[in-house]
Scaffold this motif. Structure first.
Motif, PDB file in Angstrom:
ATOM      1  N   GLU A   1     -21.614  90.280  25.304  1.00 55.81           N
ATOM      2  CA  GLU A   1     -22.985  89.778  25.289  1.00 55.81           C
ATOM      3  C   GLU A   1     -23.018  88.254  25.296  1.00 55.81           C
ATOM      4  OE1 GLU A   1     -24.708  91.624  21.880  1.00 55.81           O
ATOM      5  OE2 GLU A   1     -25.362  93.407  23.009  1.00 55.81           O
ATOM      6  N   GLU A   2     -22.160  87.643  24.489  1.00 58.53           N
ATOM      7  CA  GLU A   2     -22.131  86.175  24.428  1.00 58.53           C
ATOM      8  C   GLU A   2     -21.735  85.582  25.781  1.00 58.53           C
ATOM      9  OE1 GLU A   2     -20.007  82.563  21.874  1.00 58.53           O
ATOM     10  OE2 GLU A   2     -19.473  84.660  21.489  1.00 58.53           O
ATOM     11  N   THR A   3     -20.731  86.176  26.416  1.00 54.92           N
ATOM     12  CA  THR A   3     -20.280  85.688  27.719  1.00 54.92           C
ATOM     13  C   THR A   3     -21.353  85.900  28.775  1.00 54.92           C
ATOM     14  OG1 THR A   3     -18.020  86.243  27.104  1.00 54.92           O
ATOM     15  CG2 THR A   3     -18.432  85.814  29.425  1.00 54.92           C
ATOM     16  N   SER A   4     -22.066  87.031  28.700  1.00 54.68           N
ATOM     17  CA  SER A   4     -23.128  87.310  29.661  1.00 54.68           C
ATOM     18  C   SER A   4     -24.261  86.292  29.545  1.00 54.68           C
ATOM     19  CB  SER A   4     -23.667  88.721  29.435  1.00 54.68           C
ATOM     20  OG  SER A   4     -24.712  89.013  30.330  1.00 54.68           O
ATOM     21  N   ARG A   5     -24.634  85.942  28.317  1.00 52.83           N
ATOM     22  CA  ARG A   5     -25.691  84.936  28.122  1.00 52.83           C
ATOM     23  C   ARG A   5     -25.260  83.580  28.667  1.00 52.83           C
ATOM     24  NH1 ARG A   5     -26.244  87.550  23.024  1.00 52.83           N
ATOM     25  NH2 ARG A   5     -24.934  85.950  22.065  1.00 52.83           N
ATOM     26  N   LEU A   6     -24.000  83.229  28.422  1.00 52.29           N
ATOM     27  CA  LEU A   6     -23.500  81.950  28.916  1.00 52.29           C
ATOM     28  C   LEU A   6     -23.465  81.940  30.442  1.00 52.29           C
ATOM     29  CD1 LEU A   6     -22.267  79.190  28.218  1.00 52.29           C
ATOM     30  CD2 LEU A   6     -20.020  80.307  28.186  1.00 52.29           C
ATOM     31  N   ALA A   7     -23.099  83.076  31.037  1.00 52.14           N
ATOM     32  CA  ALA A   7     -23.020  83.150  32.499  1.00 52.14           C
ATOM     33  C   ALA A   7     -24.377  83.006  33.157  1.00 52.14           C
ATOM     34  CB  ALA A   7     -22.371  84.476  32.919  1.00 52.14           C
TER      35      ALA A   7
ATOM     36  N   HIS B   1     -14.787  79.470  28.549  1.00 51.59           N
ATOM     37  CA  HIS B   1     -15.168  80.369  27.451  1.00 51.59           C
ATOM     38  C   HIS B   1     -14.366  81.672  27.535  1.00 51.59           C
ATOM     39  CE1 HIS B   1     -17.693  82.560  24.594  1.00 51.59           C
ATOM     40  NE2 HIS B   1     -17.746  83.534  25.488  1.00 51.59           N
ATOM     41  N   VAL B   2     -14.263  82.247  28.723  1.00 48.16           N
ATOM     42  CA  VAL B   2     -13.510  83.486  28.898  1.00 48.16           C
ATOM     43  C   VAL B   2     -12.036  83.263  28.567  1.00 48.16           C
ATOM     44  CG1 VAL B   2     -12.712  85.186  30.594  1.00 48.16           C
ATOM     45  CG2 VAL B   2     -15.124  84.499  30.546  1.00 48.16           C
ATOM     46  N   ARG B   3     -11.511  82.122  28.953  1.00 51.28           N
ATOM     47  CA  ARG B   3     -10.099  81.816  28.646  1.00 51.28           C
ATOM     48  C   ARG B   3      -9.863  81.877  27.148  1.00 51.28           C
ATOM     49  NH1 ARG B   3      -6.772  78.060  26.837  1.00 51.28           N
ATOM     50  NH2 ARG B   3      -8.519  76.750  26.196  1.00 51.28           N
ATOM     51  N   ARG B   4     -10.740  81.264  26.385  1.00 44.27           N
ATOM     52  CA  ARG B   4     -10.588  81.280  24.924  1.00 44.27           C
ATOM     53  C   ARG B   4     -10.753  82.693  24.365  1.00 44.27           C
ATOM     54  NH1 ARG B   4     -14.028  76.666  25.328  1.00 44.27           N
ATOM     55  NH2 ARG B   4     -15.735  77.966  24.519  1.00 44.27           N
ATOM     56  N   GLU B   5     -11.705  83.441  24.918  1.00 40.94           N
ATOM     57  CA  GLU B   5     -11.920  84.810  24.458  1.00 40.94           C
ATOM     58  C   GLU B   5     -10.700  85.687  24.721  1.00 40.94           C
ATOM     59  OE1 GLU B   5     -14.583  86.332  22.853  1.00 40.94           O
ATOM     60  OE2 GLU B   5     -15.210  84.263  22.506  1.00 40.94           O
ATOM     61  N   LEU B   6     -10.069  85.497  25.846  1.00 39.39           N
ATOM     62  CA  LEU B   6      -8.895  86.303  26.193  1.00 39.39           C
ATOM     63  C   LEU B   6      -7.748  86.066  25.214  1.00 39.39           C
ATOM     64  CD1 LEU B   6      -8.844  85.963  30.095  1.00 39.39           C
ATOM     65  CD2 LEU B   6      -9.458  87.992  28.759  1.00 39.39           C
ATOM     66  N   ILE B   7      -7.590  84.829  24.767  1.00 38.03           N
ATOM     67  CA  ILE B   7      -6.521  84.523  23.820  1.00 38.03           C
ATOM     68  C   ILE B   7      -6.708  85.320  22.523  1.00 38.03           C
ATOM     69  CG2 ILE B   7      -5.537  82.718  22.348  1.00 38.03           C
ATOM     70  CD1 ILE B   7      -6.034  80.742  24.625  1.00 38.03           C
ATOM     71  N   GLY B   8      -7.945  85.328  22.022  1.00 36.80           N
ATOM     72  CA  GLY B   8      -8.205  86.069  20.794  1.00 36.80           C
ATOM     73  C   GLY B   8      -8.186  87.572  20.987  1.00 36.80           C
TER      74      GLY B   8
ATOM     75  N   ALA C   1     -16.699  85.991  34.573  1.00 37.44           N
ATOM     76  CA  ALA C   1     -16.324  84.674  35.093  1.00 37.44           C
ATOM     77  C   ALA C   1     -16.430  84.672  36.618  1.00 37.44           C
ATOM     78  CB  ALA C   1     -14.916  84.314  34.660  1.00 37.44           C
ATOM     79  N   GLY C   2     -15.998  85.762  37.260  1.00 35.02           N
ATOM     80  CA  GLY C   2     -16.114  85.862  38.711  1.00 35.02           C
ATOM     81  C   GLY C   2     -17.559  85.844  39.176  1.00 35.02           C
TER      82      GLY C   2
END
Length: 249
Positions: free
Chosen positions: A126-132, A143-150, A235-236
């Protein structure tokens, strides 16, 4: 050895030791407590281990509880034999109840973990969708890069725009991990050495890939891998929307 395996090993050892310690602690009171009450106390120990561990730990805890109930708390004491018929019934019931309750405790714990995990995954998406929707694509990519690490518990992760250099294991859209070299296909159950790619595609166009730097050990749960793929898809989509606006401009 991964953190998960170490934890499972510790819980398995506890499954052997905790019922032993509880039964040993009951020895001074065995003249005052009934066999039923002693068995119930040992069932509590089995539940405690089951709630913290795996199904195997629950089974081991139940078997350990029944064995030490026999050894410490039934006559003749200090032997793995039982002379009283009622104590035999209690020991058998302890084993059966311990197995059943221990497995229920494991299942309950797993359901709780799944619920929490699902909520965490949904929050990420949801957070990524709002940012997109409103943010610049570069910010979405970061943002996605950081999310993937966690999410995948990586050592690191970087994004590479628009190039496909070399052949790397790839995290696919269905959450599986493959390496294709000609006609040879290798599927992984653990992270391979080196980097793993997660491609970013939007509107049918390839925009780049996340290069994952994982820690050695088993792959994350399938659900986490599917969320990772969904995040890369967001991200795409952000990159695709930006490219469409640029073309219109």
């Amino acid at each position: 050895m991964s953190g998960y395996r170490i934890r499972d090993l510790v819980v398995l050892v506890a499954a052997l030791v905790v019922p032993f310690l509880v039964a040993l602690a009951l020895v001074p009171f065995r003249a005052d407590l009934s066999s039923t009450n002693e068995a119930l106390i040992l069932v509590v120990a089995v539940v405690a281990v089951g709630a913290a561990g795996t199904r195997a730990a629950g089974v081991v805890a139940a078997l350990s509880a029944a064995a030490w109930f026999d050894f410490f708390l039934t006559r003749p004491y200090g032997q793995f034999t039982i002379s009283d018929g009622a104590d035999i019934e209690t020991a058998v019931l302890l084993l059966i109840v311990g197995l059943v309750v221990g497995q229920l405790a494991v299942r309950t714990r797993r359901l709780e973990v799944a619920t929490v995990t699902d909520a965490g995954h949904l929050a990420r998406l949801e957070e990524t969708s709002r940012l997109a929707e409103d943010g610049p694509p570069e910010e979405v990519v970061e943002h996605v890069r950081r999310e993937l690490i966690g999410l995948l518990e990586l050592r690191g992760c970087r994004f590479e725009y628009g190039t496909l250099l070399g052949h790397l294991p790839r995290l696919e859209h269905d959450g599986s991990l493959w390496l294709r070299l000609g006609d040879r296909i290798t599927e992984y159950a653990e992270w391979p050495e080196g980097e793993t790619e997660l491609r970013v595609i939007g509107g049918g166009h390839y925009y780049g890939r996340y290069l994952l730097d994982p820690r050695p050990g088993p792959l994350p749960p399938e659900q986490a891998r599917l969320v990772a793929v969904a995040l890369a898809g967001q991200a795409g989509s952000a990159l695709s929307s930006s490219a469409g606006l640029d073309r219109q401009g």
